[in-house]
Design a protein around this motif. Structure first.
Motif, PDB file in Angstrom:
ATOM      1  N   VAL A   1       0.848  -1.191   0.000  1.00 63.58           N
ATOM      2  CA  VAL A   1       0.000   0.000   0.000  1.00 63.58           C
ATOM      3  C   VAL A   1       0.887   1.244   0.000  1.00 63.58           C
ATOM      4  CG1 VAL A   1      -1.714   1.325   1.283  1.00 63.58           C
ATOM      5  CG2 VAL A   1      -1.855  -1.173   1.222  1.00 63.58           C
ATOM      6  N   GLN A   2       0.527   2.197  -0.847  1.00 67.99           N
ATOM      7  CA  GLN A   2       1.251   3.467  -0.870  1.00 67.99           C
ATOM      8  C   GLN A   2       0.277   4.631  -0.843  1.00 67.99           C
ATOM      9  OE1 GLN A   2       4.008   3.384  -4.317  1.00 67.99           O
ATOM     10  NE2 GLN A   2       5.616   3.572  -2.785  1.00 67.99           N
ATOM     11  N   LEU A   3       0.562   5.569   0.043  1.00 69.47           N
ATOM     12  CA  LEU A   3      -0.135   6.850   0.063  1.00 69.47           C
ATOM     13  C   LEU A   3       0.937   7.902  -0.151  1.00 69.47           C
ATOM     14  CD1 LEU A   3      -2.473   6.406   3.177  1.00 69.47           C
ATOM     15  CD2 LEU A   3      -3.041   6.029   0.773  1.00 69.47           C
ATOM     16  N   VAL A   4       0.875   8.596  -1.269  1.00 70.77           N
ATOM     17  CA  VAL A   4       1.925   9.539  -1.637  1.00 70.77           C
ATOM     18  C   VAL A   4       1.356  10.954  -1.640  1.00 70.77           C
ATOM     19  CG1 VAL A   4       3.627  10.194  -3.360  1.00 70.77           C
ATOM     20  CG2 VAL A   4       3.061   7.768  -3.011  1.00 70.77           C
ATOM     21  N   GLU A   5       1.820  11.745  -0.660  1.00 70.12           N
ATOM     22  CA  GLU A   5       1.386  13.138  -0.568  1.00 70.12           C
ATOM     23  C   GLU A   5       2.254  14.032  -1.447  1.00 70.12           C
ATOM     24  OE1 GLU A   5       1.044  11.606   3.834  1.00 70.12           O
ATOM     25  OE2 GLU A   5       2.483  11.444   2.187  1.00 70.12           O
ATOM     26  N   SER A   6       1.657  15.088  -1.932  1.00 66.10           N
ATOM     27  CA  SER A   6       2.389  16.098  -2.697  1.00 66.10           C
ATOM     28  C   SER A   6       1.685  17.439  -2.546  1.00 66.10           C
ATOM     29  CB  SER A   6       2.479  15.698  -4.167  1.00 66.10           C
ATOM     30  OG  SER A   6       1.194  15.590  -4.739  1.00 66.10           O
ATOM     31  N   GLY A   7       2.375  18.500  -2.952  1.00 66.06           N
ATOM     32  CA  GLY A   7       1.767  19.826  -2.946  1.00 66.06           C
ATOM     33  C   GLY A   7       2.204  20.725  -1.814  1.00 66.06           C
ATOM     34  N   GLY A   8       3.006  20.203  -0.892  1.00 69.13           N
ATOM     35  CA  GLY A   8       3.485  21.042   0.193  1.00 69.13           C
ATOM     36  C   GLY A   8       4.525  22.036  -0.298  1.00 69.13           C
ATOM     37  N   GLY A   9       4.903  22.947   0.604  1.00 66.39           N
ATOM     38  CA  GLY A   9       5.908  23.933   0.250  1.00 66.39           C
ATOM     39  C   GLY A   9       5.876  25.121   1.172  1.00 66.39           C
ATOM     40  N   LEU A  10       6.557  26.176   0.738  1.00 67.80           N
ATOM     41  CA  LEU A  10       6.627  27.418   1.498  1.00 67.80           C
ATOM     42  C   LEU A  10       5.634  28.416   0.905  1.00 67.80           C
ATOM     43  CD1 LEU A  10       8.015  29.338   3.539  1.00 67.80           C
ATOM     44  CD2 LEU A  10       9.674  29.859   1.726  1.00 67.80           C
ATOM     45  N   VAL A  11       4.818  29.007   1.760  1.00 70.45           N
ATOM     46  CA  VAL A  11       3.824  29.983   1.300  1.00 70.45           C
ATOM     47  C   VAL A  11       3.738  31.114   2.313  1.00 70.45           C
ATOM     48  CG1 VAL A  11       1.920  28.749   2.411  1.00 70.45           C
ATOM     49  CG2 VAL A  11       1.454  30.216   0.435  1.00 70.45           C
ATOM     50  N   GLN A  12       3.409  32.293   1.837  1.00 71.48           N
ATOM     51  CA  GLN A  12       3.264  33.435   2.731  1.00 71.48           C
ATOM     52  C   GLN A  12       1.923  33.386   3.455  1.00 71.48           C
ATOM     53  OE1 GLN A  12       3.832  36.991   0.390  1.00 71.48           O
ATOM     54  NE2 GLN A  12       6.065  36.859   0.553  1.00 71.48           N
ATOM     55  N   PRO A  13       1.849  34.005   4.620  1.00 78.48           N
ATOM     56  CA  PRO A  13       0.552  34.080   5.324  1.00 78.48           C
ATOM     57  C   PRO A  13      -0.523  34.665   4.412  1.00 78.48           C
ATOM     58  CG  PRO A  13       2.312  34.812   6.765  1.00 78.48           C
ATOM     59  CD  PRO A  13       2.937  34.623   5.405  1.00 78.48           C
ATOM     60  N   GLY A  14      -1.699  34.061   4.463  1.00 84.80           N
ATOM     61  CA  GLY A  14      -2.794  34.470   3.599  1.00 84.80           C
ATOM     62  C   GLY A  14      -2.836  33.742   2.274  1.00 84.80           C
ATOM     63  N   GLY A  15      -1.804  32.981   1.990  1.00 86.48           N
ATOM     64  CA  GLY A  15      -1.728  32.256   0.733  1.00 86.48           C
ATOM     65  C   GLY A  15      -2.486  30.941   0.750  1.00 86.48           C
ATOM     66  N   SER A  16      -2.367  30.212  -0.354  1.00 89.98           N
ATOM     67  CA  SER A  16      -3.090  28.944  -0.510  1.00 89.98           C
ATOM     68  C   SER A  16      -2.160  27.849  -1.009  1.00 89.98           C
ATOM     69  CB  SER A  16      -4.234  29.110  -1.521  1.00 89.98           C
ATOM     70  OG  SER A  16      -5.181  30.058  -1.085  1.00 89.98           O
ATOM     71  N   LEU A  17      -2.502  26.639  -0.638  1.00 88.18           N
ATOM     72  CA  LEU A  17      -1.841  25.441  -1.155  1.00 88.18           C
ATOM     73  C   LEU A  17      -2.903  24.362  -1.332  1.00 88.18           C
ATOM     74  CD1 LEU A  17       1.428  25.040   0.975  1.00 88.18           C
ATOM     75  CD2 LEU A  17       1.308  25.559  -1.459  1.00 88.18           C
ATOM     76  N   ARG A  18      -2.628  23.463  -2.258  1.00 90.15           N
ATOM     77  CA  ARG A  18      -3.507  22.301  -2.434  1.00 90.15           C
ATOM     78  C   ARG A  18      -2.665  21.048  -2.300  1.00 90.15           C
ATOM     79  NH1 ARG A  18      -6.326  19.753  -7.764  1.00 90.15           N
ATOM     80  NH2 ARG A  18      -8.300  19.078  -6.856  1.00 90.15           N
ATOM     81  N   LEU A  19      -2.954  20.264  -1.281  1.00 91.48           N
ATOM     82  CA  LEU A  19      -2.272  19.002  -1.081  1.00 91.48           C
ATOM     83  C   LEU A  19      -3.035  17.882  -1.783  1.00 91.48           C
ATOM     84  CD1 LEU A  19      -1.405  19.175   2.732  1.00 91.48           C
ATOM     85  CD2 LEU A  19      -0.138  20.099   0.786  1.00 91.48           C
ATOM     86  N   SER A  20      -2.279  16.914  -2.287  1.00 93.09           N
ATOM     87  CA  SER A  20      -2.865  15.723  -2.907  1.00 93.09           C
ATOM     88  C   SER A  20      -2.288  14.490  -2.250  1.00 93.09           C
ATOM     89  CB  SER A  20      -2.557  15.682  -4.404  1.00 93.09           C
ATOM     90  OG  SER A  20      -3.084  16.804  -5.074  1.00 93.09           O
ATOM     91  N   CYS A  21      -3.072  13.445  -2.211  1.00 93.60           N
ATOM     92  CA  CYS A  21      -2.624  12.149  -1.693  1.00 93.60           C
ATOM     93  C   CYS A  21      -3.136  11.084  -2.640  1.00 93.60           C
ATOM     94  CB  CYS A  21      -3.138  11.922  -0.284  1.00 93.60           C
ATOM     95  SG  CYS A  21      -2.859  10.246   0.337  1.00 93.60           S
ATOM     96  N   ALA A  22      -2.207  10.469  -3.357  1.00 96.48           N
ATOM     97  CA  ALA A  22      -2.557   9.418  -4.309  1.00 96.48           C
ATOM     98  C   ALA A  22      -2.368   8.061  -3.645  1.00 96.48           C
ATOM     99  CB  ALA A  22      -1.692   9.524  -5.552  1.00 96.48           C
ATOM    100  N   ALA A  23      -3.406   7.254  -3.655  1.00 92.82           N
ATOM    101  CA  ALA A  23      -3.375   5.939  -3.024  1.00 92.82           C
ATOM    102  C   ALA A  23      -3.229   4.851  -4.075  1.00 92.82           C
ATOM    103  CB  ALA A  23      -4.650   5.716  -2.213  1.00 92.82           C
ATOM    104  N   SER A  24      -2.460   3.829  -3.710  1.00 93.64           N
ATOM    105  CA  SER A  24      -2.326   2.664  -4.586  1.00 93.64           C
ATOM    106  C   SER A  24      -2.107   1.427  -3.734  1.00 93.64           C
ATOM    107  CB  SER A  24      -1.166   2.843  -5.572  1.00 93.64           C
ATOM    108  OG  SER A  24       0.060   2.985  -4.873  1.00 93.64           O
ATOM    109  N   GLY A  25      -2.508   0.297  -4.263  1.00 93.58           N
ATOM    110  CA  GLY A  25      -2.279  -0.962  -3.574  1.00 93.58           C
ATOM    111  C   GLY A  25      -3.215  -1.269  -2.421  1.00 93.58           C
ATOM    112  N   LEU A  26      -4.254  -0.458  -2.240  1.00 88.99           N
ATOM    113  CA  LEU A  26      -5.189  -0.740  -1.144  1.00 88.99           C
ATOM    114  C   LEU A  26      -5.900  -2.071  -1.398  1.00 88.99           C
ATOM    115  CD1 LEU A  26      -6.754   2.809  -0.676  1.00 88.99           C
ATOM    116  CD2 LEU A  26      -5.323   1.591   0.986  1.00 88.99           C
TER     117      LEU A  26
END
Length: 117
Positions: A1-26
């Motif tokens: 089973v793999q859960l792979v997160e992506s989309g993190g990073g450095l952002v300024q206050p008030g900003g936005s990010l979108r995280l993703s988690c792709a699952a495989s092998g469940l």
């Protein structure tokens, strides 16, 4: 089973990010799993940020992120998302994806989110 997160990073206050988690092998169909996002800041315990149930897509949020974060899932892509808006420095943490079945519990490796000017 793999859960792979992506989309993190450095952002300024008030900003936005979108995280993703792709699952495989469940072992079972992705749609049967409740999916959650947790986070852990340095020196603090891991805490639940948001989850989305397997049936009906009912969502639940920590009080600290209500109105700012949105969890969603695409069962066809076996992926869960966390849209994070109006980010604050206190949102800085490692964010983890979790898949929860009746008798199983799986974690991703985490993705760092840093909110700083």
């Amino acid at each position: 089973v793999q859960l792979v997160e992506s989309g993190g990073g450095l952002v300024q206050p008030g900003g936005s990010l979108r995280l993703s988690c792709a699952a495989s092998g469940l072992p079972f169909t992705f749609s049967r799993y409740a999916m959650s996002w947790y986070r852990q800041a340095p020196g603090k315990e891991r805490e639940l940020v948001a989850d989305i149930l397997s049936a009906g897509g009912t969502t639940n949020y920590a009080d600290s992120v209500k109105g700012r974060f949105t969890i969603s899932r695409d069962n066809a892509k076996t992926t869960v998302y966390l849209q994070m808006n109006s980010l604050k420095p206190e949102d800085t943490a490692v964010y983890y994806c979790n898949a929860r079945g009746v008798l199983s519990n799986y974690w991703g490796q985490g993705t760092q989110v840093t909110v700083s000017s």
